[in-house]
Design a protein around this motif. Sequence first.
Motif, PDB file in Angstrom:
ATOM      1  N   LEU A 104       0.723  -1.138   0.086  1.00  6.65           N
ATOM      2  CA  LEU A 104       0.080  -0.107   0.011  1.00  6.65           C
ATOM      3  C   LEU A 104       0.852   1.181   0.005  1.00  6.65           C
ATOM      4  O   LEU A 104       1.641   1.452   0.810  1.00  6.65           O
ATOM      5  CB  LEU A 104      -1.034  -0.030   1.196  1.00  6.65           C
ATOM      6  N   VAL A 113      -1.218  -1.141  -4.249  1.00  3.82           N
ATOM      7  CA  VAL A 113      -2.084   0.018  -4.436  1.00  3.82           C
ATOM      8  C   VAL A 113      -1.757   1.321  -4.034  1.00  3.82           C
ATOM      9  O   VAL A 113      -0.898   1.545  -3.196  1.00  3.82           O
ATOM     10  CB  VAL A 113      -3.154  -0.417  -3.203  1.00  3.82           C
ATOM     11  N   HIS A 138      -7.585  -6.578  -3.497  1.00  4.64           N
ATOM     12  CA  HIS A 138      -6.940  -5.515  -2.648  1.00  4.64           C
ATOM     13  C   HIS A 138      -7.710  -4.449  -1.878  1.00  4.64           C
ATOM     14  O   HIS A 138      -7.490  -4.171  -0.717  1.00  4.64           O
ATOM     15  CB  HIS A 138      -5.760  -4.807  -3.556  1.00  4.64           C
ATOM     16  N   VAL A 139      -8.850  -3.943  -2.494  1.00  4.19           N
ATOM     17  CA  VAL A 139      -9.727  -2.890  -2.050  1.00  4.19           C
ATOM     18  C   VAL A 139     -10.696  -3.675  -1.246  1.00  4.19           C
ATOM     19  O   VAL A 139     -10.894  -3.203  -0.042  1.00  4.19           O
ATOM     20  CB  VAL A 139     -10.075  -1.942  -3.055  1.00  4.19           C
ATOM     21  N   ARG A 161      -9.210  -6.144   1.154  1.00  3.36           N
ATOM     22  CA  ARG A 161      -8.271  -5.660   2.183  1.00  3.36           C
ATOM     23  C   ARG A 161      -6.896  -6.334   2.268  1.00  3.36           C
ATOM     24  O   ARG A 161      -6.422  -6.560   3.034  1.00  3.36           O
ATOM     25  CB  ARG A 161      -8.799  -5.517   3.469  1.00  3.36           C
ATOM     26  N   LEU A 173      -8.289   2.747   2.203  1.00  5.72           N
ATOM     27  CA  LEU A 173      -8.891   1.707   1.395  1.00  5.72           C
ATOM     28  C   LEU A 173     -10.278   1.845   1.411  1.00  5.72           C
ATOM     29  O   LEU A 173     -11.160   1.666   0.599  1.00  5.72           O
ATOM     30  CB  LEU A 173      -8.495   0.402   1.916  1.00  5.72           C
TER      31      LEU A 173
END
Length: 729
Positions: free
Chosen positions: A439, A472, A612-613, A616, A642
């Motif tokens: 991230l 991300v 990923h979003v 998480r 996020l």
Amino acid sequence: MTYRIPLACCLGALLALVGCDGESPVERPDGCVPAARDHVTCSDGDLYWVDSCGARGELSQGCDAPCAPGATTCPDPEDPTSLYLEAEEGTVMAPFAIAADPDASKGRYVSVSGVPSTSTPQTSVTHPATLPESGDWHLWARVLAPSPDADAMYLGLDGELARVFPEVHGAYTWIAAPAPVRLEAGEHVVSVGHGEAGIRVDAFVLTLDPDRVPSTIPSASCGNGWVESPETCEGASACCDAATCTTTADCGPTVVLRHRKAFPDLWGEGAGEIRGGSGAGSVKFFITSLGDADVATAVPASGGVEAHYEGTLRGALGLAERRHIIPRVSGNVMLSSRLIVRGAERGGFTYHGHLAPEGGLATFGQGLVVQDTQDFAIRFLRARFGAHSRIGADDVVFLTRNEQVAIDHCSFAWGADETFTIGGAIGMTYVDVIAQNNLIAQSRDGHNTGSLIGWTSEGDGANGVVTWHDNVYVGVTHRTPNFAGDSGMFGRIHNNVVYDWSHRLTNVIGAARVDVSFNYYLRGARNPSVPASNYNQYQDLRGRRPYPPSLYSAGKLMPGVVDDPAADNRALWSYFGSSDPLDASLFRADPLPIDPDVGHQPSSAEDAYARHVLAREVGANRSTDAEGAPVVALDAVDEGYLAAIEAGTDAHLPESAWVNPDIPDSPAYEDANWNGIADAFEDAHGVTSADEVIVEWSFDGYRVVNEAGYDAFEIYSAWVAGDFARLLP
């Protein structure tokens, strides 16, 4: 390093300890709860099942000629004093490892790969042999040598080794030790040493018959980890019930680890060359203080405690030994100066941030610099600089002139130049660099950029191989990432998610060969109408540097602009500083080749966003509870970033809010011998040593077959990190 194959009777027995008949076994007076069919051994001349508490059970196989005590196969009735021994059932130490082959006896063999040949014999595989009689014993080994350059091994009895070579290549054959050895009846040891990498060692025969040349292997039966199907037996599982053996499909989902890497869920070109803290002479360094001083205290072995180091994060990174770095404290480390790791002697480390107590360990106040270093992996590090960082000068993480690098599941934010960059230098070659699942958040306004990869200038350009996937970017204006270099610079930029950029996305510079594909670009609340000139760009340096580049662009999504992943992605590119579309000749029709064993195979852009979003699965999202089990949670800052992406709201944090959240002083898991593995995990899985290599593991709902040879500590670390759950089919 010792190999062991635990043979539980059915899926989950090592954790749930449920009998194969579906009934819970009864705890014995000594506290042991048995799993019924753990292994087979010879008793009273026949083979019997033995449960996990050591008690003999039902008959497995009657022998035509009585077997010797401790044997796991029946002897040849034509040579009843002979012994047949499986190489993988002995003690297997590095550099040997166990692997699977359906043509091997019981489906497994031991071998060496990836290390140089040697003419210095050293015992690495031993197998106990109980000789029933005294006499001149002849030793044979069943081997497969792939070629004349990979056919030497050392073989002998009781540690006396001789170099031997098979005459046949490409198929299993039997080779003999040079001469018989006169031995008394009783306990002895078959010994094997490494000669040339590649030769497979399958089994041994000990015989008193000077004229016998072994030509067969024992017939297969359900036991010792075998699975019987209607036609054949496959050495892949230990899932048996009281009457029959079933296929491996009945044992639940299985993760097979076939390739040795710094950690199992590492994917990218050259991943197999990155070992980090794993290898000969590796030590454990436990971070026991949140202080900022350079502290590294050697603790000698004593009273069941393994030799290790204790100290600070700065001391751990500065140590010049191969090492695994394990936080034993949770909280914020307030840095007064940059954390600097410089020099090849300080490479060879893995930072296991996910093994920190609940809440994790984070740094704040300064950045991390790693320079001129080789072979390291950093996992689950949370690093943020702060509003005092100098614009245009201070990266949160700056890596330069390094080789064999893996950065995984880290959270970086609040610098004043790039947030996370793989910086360049004249003459630099990027060798096997991988960044995944990180991230990468905003830096200071005025120079709020993400990442630079590569280098190009009037006099030189970068070359090498970089894989940059599943990261991300949130709230940075541009460089997501930039990729620069000459025609020997290869990049694979896959499955990244970028939210709320403004200036541009990836800018390719020079003559690099790069795939920018299957990424998810989401315009945000601060920049809802980014013009087409601020998408992906190419910076043309012809006349000063080599030209042209070689681009592959496919599968990207940008909601509201490109909603079809099959659409022509060339519309997302323009020349640097303009809206002019790129010449079609700069694009390739096919992606760069991907290593089929360890390379990153991209998923769809939509899947990357969901993973990923929505789920998480990014950033420093794991730590441990007091039992050493994984705790999956992001801190408030990362969760806020996020959540803003998911909701489409403003992710930008004002600099006045750039303060790391408080992290509670959580208890570390019990680790009585200081080997890095939680005692509760050791008890559940029967682990006796952190260096032990257990081939078959049973977790809650799935199995792991460890053909790659990861030791018990590496398996524990990978389990906490979620590697196996992410690898499930």
